[in-house]
Scaffold this motif. Structure first.
Motif, PDB file in Angstrom:
ATOM      1  N   ALA A 138       0.834  -1.207   0.000  1.00  0.00           N
ATOM      2  CA  ALA A 138       0.000   0.000   0.000  1.00  0.00           C
ATOM      3  C   ALA A 138       0.868   1.256   0.000  1.00  0.00           C
ATOM      4  O   ALA A 138       0.570   2.237  -0.699  1.00  0.00           O
ATOM      5  N   MET A 139       1.962   1.237   0.760  1.00  0.00           N
ATOM      6  CA  MET A 139       2.843   2.401   0.812  1.00  0.00           C
ATOM      7  C   MET A 139       3.525   2.621  -0.547  1.00  0.00           C
ATOM      8  O   MET A 139       3.677   3.765  -1.005  1.00  0.00           O
ATOM      9  N   ALA A 168       1.154   4.178  -3.152  1.00  0.00           N
ATOM     10  CA  ALA A 168       1.016   5.634  -2.980  1.00  0.00           C
ATOM     11  C   ALA A 168       2.226   6.345  -3.579  1.00  0.00           C
ATOM     12  O   ALA A 168       2.093   7.386  -4.232  1.00  0.00           O
ATOM     13  N   GLU A 169       3.391   5.749  -3.379  1.00  0.00           N
ATOM     14  CA  GLU A 169       4.592   6.387  -3.925  1.00  0.00           C
ATOM     15  C   GLU A 169       4.605   6.341  -5.454  1.00  0.00           C
ATOM     16  O   GLU A 169       5.109   7.258  -6.101  1.00  0.00           O
ATOM     17  N   ALA A 172       1.988   6.709  -7.251  1.00  0.00           N
ATOM     18  CA  ALA A 172       1.115   7.818  -7.658  1.00  0.00           C
ATOM     19  C   ALA A 172       1.885   9.138  -7.600  1.00  0.00           C
ATOM     20  O   ALA A 172       1.744  10.003  -8.473  1.00  0.00           O
ATOM     21  N   TYR A 173       2.714   9.287  -6.566  1.00  0.00           N
ATOM     22  CA  TYR A 173       3.554  10.487  -6.410  1.00  0.00           C
ATOM     23  C   TYR A 173       4.513  10.604  -7.600  1.00  0.00           C
ATOM     24  O   TYR A 173       4.611  11.647  -8.247  1.00  0.00           O
ATOM     25  N   GLU A 222       2.897  11.589 -10.930  1.00  0.00           N
ATOM     26  CA  GLU A 222       2.631  13.035 -11.056  1.00  0.00           C
ATOM     27  C   GLU A 222       3.905  13.788 -11.415  1.00  0.00           C
ATOM     28  O   GLU A 222       3.896  14.680 -12.263  1.00  0.00           O
ATOM     29  N   LEU A 223       5.012  13.431 -10.758  1.00  0.00           N
ATOM     30  CA  LEU A 223       6.281  14.125 -11.034  1.00  0.00           C
ATOM     31  C   LEU A 223       6.775  13.841 -12.454  1.00  0.00           C
ATOM     32  O   LEU A 223       7.445  14.675 -13.067  1.00  0.00           O
TER      33      LEU A 223
END
Lengths: 168, 168
Positions: A117-118, A121-122, A124-125, A128-129
């Motif tokens: 899960a962690m 999320a990363e 997704a980060y 975006e970048l």
């Protein structure tokens, strides 16, 4: 979670280098002066950017740094990973394997759900970048701001760009 | 970018606490033993979770920690922000205001495009973490793994849960 100050300095340095002519270069000292930051600290990050293939290091007394590819081919993710390293922010130490009564070994073939899960999320980060390039950031929406930045950078490059004689 | 080890320890501790009865509590020492980690280091993070309203601190010699709300109301984002702080990972030092020829002051009313892009990526990260609750993580997809975790946690709670007399 914290990113080092070097990320901001690296992004802004790459933005300034995007204004150079094809054969121009800027010294680390000039980039540090432009941003009002420590040369030795900035140098470390410029070297990391060069190591990641984002910048080209030009050797010699008239040397310095220039981009190694076009600004539309350099993303914020490229710069963040170059400066901060490519390891995920969440590093699973597999604490489920510790303690007096750990789970049976065969369960550890699948990644821990917390880790999964962690990492999601990363991702997704990072996605975006990856969408934002240096070329995007070099085109402010406000035309007056765009002109002011261009004037500021051009005036600085006029004074500090190296290898001009080779370019002409 | 790096998250501290405390995040993993905090998430797994909250997962174990989700197995307690309503009036039960576990000491920091028991949680540290279960995960094979330092009690003093874990205590710091349990106190942060209590400060953020995720855990309830039960005082007294039979005290400890329990959840202060249901596991489906506790997200990974709640835990990460409690342990790591709510400041964004990218902290804009406004280096565009520095150097020998900064932009005119009126341009600084709008946030720097670099800062805006970095914060947008972090919002995507936080949005993913907000989707995952402790209740979700407590239900492994593999039923055999689910049974093994339940057995492990229940055996530990049988030995270490406090305030059982008040609960019965």
């Amino acid at each position: 979670m914290k990113l080092g100050d070097g990320v901001e300095q690296a992004i802004h340095s790459v933005l300034v280098l995007a204004g150079l002519s094809d054969t121009g270069a800027l010294s680390a000292a000039a980039l540090a002066e432009f941003h009002g930051v420590s040369t030795s600290y900035l140098l470390k990050h410029l070297q990391a950017l060069a190591g990641a293939g984002i910048l080209q290091s030009v050797p010699g007394p008239k040397g310095g740094y220039r981009l190694s590819r076009d600004p539309d081919k350099i993303t914020l993710l490229d710069i963040v990973l170059a400066v901060e390293g490519s390891e995920p922010a969440f590093r699973c130490a597999e604490i489920r394997k510790r303690g007096p009564s750990p789970l049976a070994a065969h369960f550890f073939k699948s990644p821990c759900a917390v880790n999964a899960a962690m990492l999601k999320a990363e991702q997704a980060y990072r996605a975006e970048l990856r969408k934002v390039t240096i070329a995007d950031l070099g085109k402010p929406k406000d035309p007056a701001l765009g002109r002011a930045i261009a004037q500021r950078v051009c005036a600085f490059l006029d004074l500090n760009e190296r290898n001009r004689s080779q370019a002409s």
